[in-house]
Scaffold this motif. Structure first.
Motif, short mmCIF file in Angstrom:
data_model
loop_
_atom_site.label_atom_id
_atom_site.label_comp_id
_atom_site.label_asym_id
_atom_site.label_seq_id
_atom_site.Cartn_x
_atom_site.Cartn_y
_atom_site.Cartn_z
N TYR A 291 95.10 42.54 96.64
CA TYR A 291 94.40 43.82 96.45
C TYR A 291 95.28 44.90 95.84
O TYR A 291 94.81 45.99 95.55
CB TYR A 291 93.83 44.31 97.78
N GLU A 292 96.55 44.61 95.63
CA GLU A 292 97.46 45.61 95.06
C GLU A 292 97.04 46.04 93.66
O GLU A 292 97.30 47.15 93.24
CB GLU A 292 98.89 45.07 95.03
N ASN A 293 96.42 45.16 92.92
CA ASN A 293 96.03 45.45 91.54
C ASN A 293 94.60 45.94 91.40
O ASN A 293 94.11 46.09 90.29
CB ASN A 293 96.23 44.21 90.66
N PHE A 294 93.91 46.19 92.52
CA PHE A 294 92.53 46.67 92.45
C PHE A 294 92.49 48.05 91.79
O PHE A 294 93.23 48.95 92.15
CB PHE A 294 91.90 46.76 93.84
N LYS A 295 91.59 48.19 90.81
CA LYS A 295 91.39 49.48 90.13
C LYS A 295 89.92 49.66 89.78
O LYS A 295 89.25 48.72 89.34
CB LYS A 295 92.21 49.57 88.84
N ILE A 296 89.43 50.87 89.96
CA ILE A 296 88.11 51.25 89.48
C ILE A 296 88.30 51.69 88.03
O ILE A 296 89.13 52.55 87.75
CB ILE A 296 87.51 52.38 90.34
N THR A 297 87.54 51.10 87.12
CA THR A 297 87.73 51.39 85.70
C THR A 297 86.69 52.35 85.13
O THR A 297 86.93 52.98 84.11
CB THR A 297 87.71 50.08 84.87
N LYS A 298 85.53 52.44 85.79
CA LYS A 298 84.48 53.32 85.26
C LYS A 298 83.47 53.66 86.35
O LYS A 298 83.08 52.79 87.13
CB LYS A 298 83.77 52.62 84.11
N LEU B 259 88.53 43.71 90.01
CA LEU B 259 88.82 42.62 90.94
C LEU B 259 87.52 42.14 91.58
O LEU B 259 86.79 42.93 92.16
CB LEU B 259 89.78 43.11 92.04
N VAL B 260 87.24 40.87 91.45
CA VAL B 260 86.03 40.33 92.06
C VAL B 260 86.37 39.90 93.48
O VAL B 260 87.18 39.00 93.69
CB VAL B 260 85.50 39.12 91.24
N ASP B 261 85.77 40.59 94.43
CA ASP B 261 86.01 40.30 95.84
C ASP B 261 84.72 40.61 96.61
O ASP B 261 84.14 41.68 96.43
CB ASP B 261 87.15 41.17 96.38
N PRO B 262 84.26 39.71 97.45
CA PRO B 262 82.98 39.93 98.13
C PRO B 262 82.97 41.14 99.06
O PRO B 262 81.95 41.81 99.20
CB PRO B 262 82.74 38.64 98.90
N ILE C 165 80.94 47.05 99.54
CA ILE C 165 81.15 48.49 99.66
C ILE C 165 80.59 49.21 98.44
O ILE C 165 79.87 50.21 98.55
CB ILE C 165 82.65 48.81 99.84
N ILE C 166 80.90 48.69 97.26
CA ILE C 166 80.43 49.31 96.02
C ILE C 166 78.92 49.17 95.87
O ILE C 166 78.24 50.12 95.47
CB ILE C 166 81.20 48.73 94.81
N ASP C 167 78.37 48.01 96.22
CA ASP C 167 76.91 47.83 96.17
C ASP C 167 76.20 48.82 97.07
O ASP C 167 75.15 49.37 96.71
CB ASP C 167 76.53 46.40 96.58
N PHE C 168 76.75 49.07 98.25
CA PHE C 168 76.14 50.03 99.17
C PHE C 168 76.15 51.43 98.56
O PHE C 168 75.14 52.16 98.62
CB PHE C 168 76.86 50.03 100.52
N ALA C 169 77.25 51.83 97.95
CA ALA C 169 77.33 53.14 97.31
C ALA C 169 76.32 53.25 96.18
O ALA C 169 75.64 54.28 96.03
CB ALA C 169 78.75 53.38 96.78
N GLU C 170 76.20 52.20 95.38
CA GLU C 170 75.24 52.21 94.28
C GLU C 170 73.81 52.31 94.81
O GLU C 170 72.98 53.04 94.27
CB GLU C 170 75.41 50.96 93.41
N ARG C 171 73.50 51.61 95.91
CA ARG C 171 72.16 51.69 96.50
C ARG C 171 71.87 53.08 97.06
O ARG C 171 70.74 53.55 97.01
CB ARG C 171 71.99 50.63 97.59
N MET C 172 72.87 53.73 97.61
CA MET C 172 72.69 55.09 98.14
C MET C 172 72.29 56.06 97.02
O MET C 172 71.54 57.01 97.25
CB MET C 172 73.96 55.60 98.82
#
Length: 128
Positions: free
Chosen positions: A43-50, A64-67, A72-79
C-alpha cells in the motif's frame, strides 16, 4: 488535500463541487486509516490520480487495485448520488436539458437545481 497529500499523485486533478468535500475528506480519512492499520508494504505506492464529476456523480481514479480500498471508494461514489455537489445537502441527479441525450448531469438539491435551471429526470408513465 492538505491533510492527505501523501495519498495524492503529484499531478492529481480534482474537479468536483464544494458540496462533496466532506465525502472526499471522509474517503481519504478511511483510506489513510486502513493503510496505517494494515501496515502492508504493497500500500506504500497507493495514489489517487483523479477526482472528478462524471455523469453527475463522483468518480475517483487510483493506481492500486485492492478490494478493501475499492469498497471505500465505491461507498464515497455512491454517497455522491444523494448529495448536492454545490452545498452538500440531500440531492438527486438532475439534467441540464429536457432532452436526456443532449444534457449535462449534476447531483443537486432542489434549490440549486432551480437556481441553475436543471430539470428533474422523470421516468415514463408506468416505469420506475
Amino acid at each position: 488535500m492538505k491533510n492527505y497529500q501523501h495519498l495524492f499523485d503529484d499531478g492529481v486533478i480534482i474537479q468536483s463541487g464544494l458540496g462533496w468535500n466532506a465525502i472526499i475528506q471522509d474517503m481519504c480519512m478511511s483510506i489513510d486509516f486502513f493503510i496505517e492499520e494494515c501496515d502492508d508494504v504493497r500500500y506504500e505506492n497507493f495514489k489517487i490520480t483523479k477526482i472528478e464529476n462524471k455523469f453527475g456523480v463522483l468518480n475517483v481514479e487510483y493506481n492500486l487495485v485492492d478490494p478493501h480500498i475499492k469498497k471505500i471508494i465505491d461507498f464515497a461514489e455512491r454517497m455522491s448520488y444523494y448529495t448536492c455537489e454545490t452545498c452538500g445537502e440531500n440531492g438527486k441527479i438532475y439534467c441540464s436539458s429536457k432532452w436526456l441525450h443532449w444534457c449535462t448531469y449534476k447531483t443537486l438539491c432542489k434549490d440549486h437545481a432551480i437556481k441553475y435551471y436543471y430539470y428533474e429526470i422523470r421516468h415514463p408513465k408506468g416505469k420506475k
